[in-house]
Design a protein around this motif. Structure first.
Motif, PDB file in Angstrom:
ATOM      1  N   PHE A  21       2.621   0.025  -0.113  1.00  0.00           N
ATOM      2  CA  PHE A  21       3.515   1.068  -0.634  1.00  0.00           C
ATOM      3  C   PHE A  21       3.751   2.189   0.365  1.00  0.00           C
ATOM      4  CE2 PHE A  21       1.908  -0.241  -5.015  1.00  0.00           C
ATOM      5  CZ  PHE A  21       2.956  -1.109  -5.176  1.00  0.00           C
ATOM      6  N   ASN A  22       3.203   2.066   1.575  1.00  0.00           N
ATOM      7  CA  ASN A  22       3.393   3.047   2.635  1.00  0.00           C
ATOM      8  C   ASN A  22       3.002   4.462   2.205  1.00  0.00           C
ATOM      9  OD1 ASN A  22       4.118   3.723   5.250  1.00  0.00           O
ATOM     10  ND2 ASN A  22       6.102   4.449   4.570  1.00  0.00           N
ATOM     11  N   PRO A  24       1.020   7.994   2.818  1.00  0.00           N
ATOM     12  CA  PRO A  24       0.678   8.672   4.073  1.00  0.00           C
ATOM     13  C   PRO A  24      -0.694   8.219   4.585  1.00  0.00           C
ATOM     14  CG  PRO A  24       1.545  10.230   2.499  1.00  0.00           C
ATOM     15  CD  PRO A  24       1.407   8.938   1.778  1.00  0.00           C
ATOM     16  N   ILE A  79       2.081  10.610  -7.663  1.00  0.00           N
ATOM     17  CA  ILE A  79       2.270   9.155  -7.614  1.00  0.00           C
ATOM     18  C   ILE A  79       1.712   8.548  -6.340  1.00  0.00           C
ATOM     19  CG2 ILE A  79       4.214   8.768  -9.154  1.00  0.00           C
ATOM     20  CD1 ILE A  79       5.991   8.868  -6.668  1.00  0.00           C
TER      21      ILE A  79
ATOM     22  N   GLY B  27      11.499   6.224  -4.023  1.00  0.00           N
ATOM     23  CA  GLY B  27      10.715   5.878  -5.205  1.00  0.00           C
ATOM     24  C   GLY B  27       9.970   7.027  -5.848  1.00  0.00           C
ATOM     25  N   ALA B  28      10.510   8.258  -5.781  1.00  0.00           N
ATOM     26  CA  ALA B  28       9.866   9.369  -6.492  1.00  0.00           C
ATOM     27  C   ALA B  28      10.298   9.342  -7.955  1.00  0.00           C
ATOM     28  CB  ALA B  28      10.262  10.693  -5.864  1.00  0.00           C
ATOM     29  N   GLU B  29       9.535  10.016  -8.823  1.00  0.00           N
ATOM     30  CA  GLU B  29       9.938  10.092 -10.218  1.00  0.00           C
ATOM     31  C   GLU B  29      11.144  11.014 -10.345  1.00  0.00           C
ATOM     32  OE1 GLU B  29       7.017  11.351  -8.959  1.00  0.00           O
ATOM     33  OE2 GLU B  29       5.624  11.550 -10.642  1.00  0.00           O
ATOM     34  N   ARG B  32      10.455  14.732 -10.869  1.00  0.00           N
ATOM     35  CA  ARG B  32       9.969  15.447  -9.683  1.00  0.00           C
ATOM     36  C   ARG B  32      11.128  15.814  -8.766  1.00  0.00           C
ATOM     37  NH1 ARG B  32       5.679  16.474  -7.308  1.00  0.00           N
ATOM     38  NH2 ARG B  32       4.434  15.149  -8.643  1.00  0.00           N
ATOM     39  N   THR B  78       9.923   1.368  -2.075  1.00  0.00           N
ATOM     40  CA  THR B  78       8.736   2.200  -2.205  1.00  0.00           C
ATOM     41  C   THR B  78       8.311   2.678  -0.834  1.00  0.00           C
ATOM     42  OG1 THR B  78       8.113   0.782  -4.008  1.00  0.00           O
ATOM     43  CG2 THR B  78       6.472   2.301  -3.226  1.00  0.00           C
ATOM     44  N   ASP B  79       8.395   3.976  -0.602  1.00  0.00           N
ATOM     45  CA  ASP B  79       7.983   4.556   0.669  1.00  0.00           C
ATOM     46  C   ASP B  79       7.395   5.933   0.365  1.00  0.00           C
ATOM     47  OD1 ASP B  79       7.664   5.553   3.154  1.00  0.00           O
ATOM     48  OD2 ASP B  79       9.636   4.970   3.895  1.00  0.00           O
ATOM     49  N   LEU B  80       6.121   5.940  -0.034  1.00  0.00           N
ATOM     50  CA  LEU B  80       5.540   7.178  -0.551  1.00  0.00           C
ATOM     51  C   LEU B  80       5.363   8.233   0.527  1.00  0.00           C
ATOM     52  CD1 LEU B  80       2.953   5.650  -2.978  1.00  0.00           C
ATOM     53  CD2 LEU B  80       5.111   6.686  -3.520  1.00  0.00           C
ATOM     54  N   GLU B  81       5.304   7.820   1.792  1.00  0.00           N
ATOM     55  CA  GLU B  81       5.130   8.814   2.850  1.00  0.00           C
ATOM     56  C   GLU B  81       6.333   9.754   2.898  1.00  0.00           C
ATOM     57  OE1 GLU B  81       3.663   7.564   6.573  1.00  0.00           O
ATOM     58  OE2 GLU B  81       3.361   9.682   7.037  1.00  0.00           O
ATOM     59  N   VAL B  83       8.320  10.530   0.406  1.00  0.00           N
ATOM     60  CA  VAL B  83       8.252  11.430  -0.746  1.00  0.00           C
ATOM     61  C   VAL B  83       7.346  12.612  -0.422  1.00  0.00           C
ATOM     62  CG1 VAL B  83       7.608  11.615  -3.163  1.00  0.00           C
ATOM     63  CG2 VAL B  83       8.632   9.528  -2.338  1.00  0.00           C
ATOM     64  N   ALA B  84       6.183  12.316   0.151  1.00  0.00           N
ATOM     65  CA  ALA B  84       5.240  13.381   0.473  1.00  0.00           C
ATOM     66  C   ALA B  84       5.816  14.326   1.528  1.00  0.00           C
ATOM     67  CB  ALA B  84       3.924  12.774   0.958  1.00  0.00           C
ATOM     68  N   ASN B  87       8.533  16.518   0.066  1.00  0.00           N
ATOM     69  CA  ASN B  87       7.849  17.464  -0.805  1.00  0.00           C
ATOM     70  C   ASN B  87       7.265  18.627  -0.007  1.00  0.00           C
ATOM     71  OD1 ASN B  87       7.082  17.828  -3.576  1.00  0.00           O
ATOM     72  ND2 ASN B  87       4.978  17.642  -2.845  1.00  0.00           N
ATOM     73  N   ARG B  91       8.267  22.585  -0.168  1.00  0.00           N
ATOM     74  CA  ARG B  91       7.255  23.620  -0.416  1.00  0.00           C
ATOM     75  C   ARG B  91       7.349  24.744   0.612  1.00  0.00           C
ATOM     76  NH1 ARG B  91       2.520  22.469  -3.618  1.00  0.00           N
ATOM     77  NH2 ARG B  91       2.663  20.354  -4.388  1.00  0.00           N
ATOM     78  N   TYR B 115       9.314   5.250   8.551  1.00  0.00           N
ATOM     79  CA  TYR B 115       7.884   5.537   8.457  1.00  0.00           C
ATOM     80  C   TYR B 115       7.068   4.335   8.006  1.00  0.00           C
ATOM     81  CZ  TYR B 115       9.128  10.415   8.863  1.00  0.00           C
ATOM     82  OH  TYR B 115       9.599  11.594   9.310  1.00  0.00           O
TER      83      TYR B 115
END
Lengths: 155, 251
Positions: A21-22, A24, A79, B27-29, B32, B78-81, B83-84, B87, B91, B115
């Motif tokens: 899911f990549n 960080p 998440i 893939g963020a909610e 959010r 899906t690439d959560l990095e 999203v972070a 974010n 901020r 990424y």
């Protein structure tokens, strides 16, 4: 049950899902820990009370709580931590057995497996919901306490 | 409320919409993304802005008398990095550590950079996850190498078919079909012992975990359009996997 082995395997599995899911890179180990805590809670509840629906609820609840705490700590979305931890709780073997029994035309057996899989999915959702509500209440309470503290120091 | 010049407003709108687009594509909610965009808008003195997000597009209206902007979301993965990263940029913008121009430039960099982990590493991770699940679901140690290889191969097939055809459910169906066929072949040729646990373990990397989590959280936050559509996507994915396995088992 071999506790250290299961802990290690669930840690590896959740960490590997973190890579898929990549997430960080510096959160990969935390992702593994979230998955491990969820799986251990699920397994111990299952061994104690022998009810996989309640056990899944407990597992999903602890995954979400740990993920919320880590999200606050790392200042990242929740998440990032919860997804890898939820995966081990997904009722894969029950869904598979339901499908297998449908193919073998044993529909009664298939329905009972499918119903169980559905209940477990619902338990995952309810676990996430309960944890979310609880954490929101806790964070609100904490924010109020901090506000009060600041007010006191100003006086 | 202080008035802001037109060029700055256009830059701010570009910045918010880009942030929303990158987050939705990664893939963020939904809630959010909405929260992030509104917070960024408030930090730029647009206190009565409105924002409506579906999995297919984002509408953002800065105020009652200004034109509404729209951006389309074409692909999601899906690439959560990412999203972070978005974010943390938002901020910093809200906290005043970055100016609007700097934030927009960082968003552009995030939008352009890839990424993702290297493909071989992802395939390896899928294999490791499959092997771990095989043991966790009660499989035997003798099946471990087969689950590792088949799980990694299934993931690779899904990703390859997805790039070639761009139809997600078809790719998952083909992947599940390949996993089932390989597992039965391995067992029938006398190497593996139990096809059930090999299939369950190898299918795990394809499970729509992100969609399930997001659907639940969006439904709870009252975003019924995106919650229901993500739930439908998760259900269809599960159905595609099930159909692929069922087709193999029926022979």
């Amino acid at each position: 049950m071999n506790w250290p082995l299961e802990a290690f395997l669930s840690f590896m599995a959740a960490g590997a899902f973190g890579i898929v899911f990549n997430t960080p890179r510096r959160t990969l180990i935390s992702c593994g820990l979230v998955g491990m805590s969820g799986w251990l809670v699920y397994r111990s509840y299952f061994l104690l009370f022998d009810d996989s629906v309640q056990a899944t609820f407990a597992g999903a609840f602890s995954v979400a709580i740990v993920a919320h705490v880590l999200a606050k700590r790392f200042k990242m979305p929740m998440i990032v931590f919860s997804i890898a931890g939820i995966i081990p709780l997904v009722p894969g073997s029950r869904a598979y057995n339901a499908m297998r029994n449908i193919v073998e035309e044993d529909f009664l057996e298939a329905i009972s497996f499918a119903a169980e899989a559905l209940m477990i999915s619902g338990a995952i959702a309810m676990g996430l919901v309960f944890a979310e509500v609880l954490m929101q209440i806790y964070f609100k309470y904490q924010a109020k306490r901090i506000q009060r503290k600041i007010g006191m120091t100003q006086n | 409320m202080t008035q802001i010049s037109e060029t700055k407003r256009e830059l701010a709108l570009d910045c918010f919409l880009l942030a929303g687009k990158v987050m939705m594509e990664s893939g963020a909610e939904t809630y959010r993304v909405e929260d992030t965009m509104i917070r960024m808008a408030v930090s730029q003195n647009m206190s009565d802005s409105h924002c409506f997000i579906t999995p297919g597009g984002i509408m953002f209206s800065p105020s009652n008398d200004l034109p509404t902007r729209f951006v389309r979301i074409r692909s999601r993965r899906t690439d959560l990095e990412r999203v972070a990263l978005v974010n943390s940029v938002s901020r910093k913008l809200v906290a005043g550590e970055l100016t609007l121009q700097q934030a927009y430039e960082e968003m552009l960099v995030i939008d352009r950079t890839n990424y993702l982990f290297a493909m071989w590493l992802q395939v390896l991770a899928a294999g490791v996850a499959s092997a771990c699940f095989l043991i966790l679901m009660g499989g035997t140690w003798a099946d471990l190498p087969f689950a590792f290889v088949i799980g990694g191969l299934g993931f690779l097939i899904v990703e390859t078919v997805l790039i070639k055809t761009r139809v997600k459910f078809f790719a998952e169906f083909i992947g599940a079909l390949a996993i089932g066929t390989l597992a039965l072949l391995v067992v029938n040729s006398g190497f593996g012992t139990n096809p059930d646990t090999i299939i369950i373990g190898s299918v795990m990397p394809l499970v729509p975990g992100l969609l399930i989590t997001n659907a639940v959280r969006d439904l709870m936050a009252g975003h019924f359009v995106s919650g229901l559509s993500m739930g439908a996507e998760a259900f269809l994915t599960a159905f595609a996997i099930g159909a692929g396995i069922a087709l193999v088992l029926s022979f």
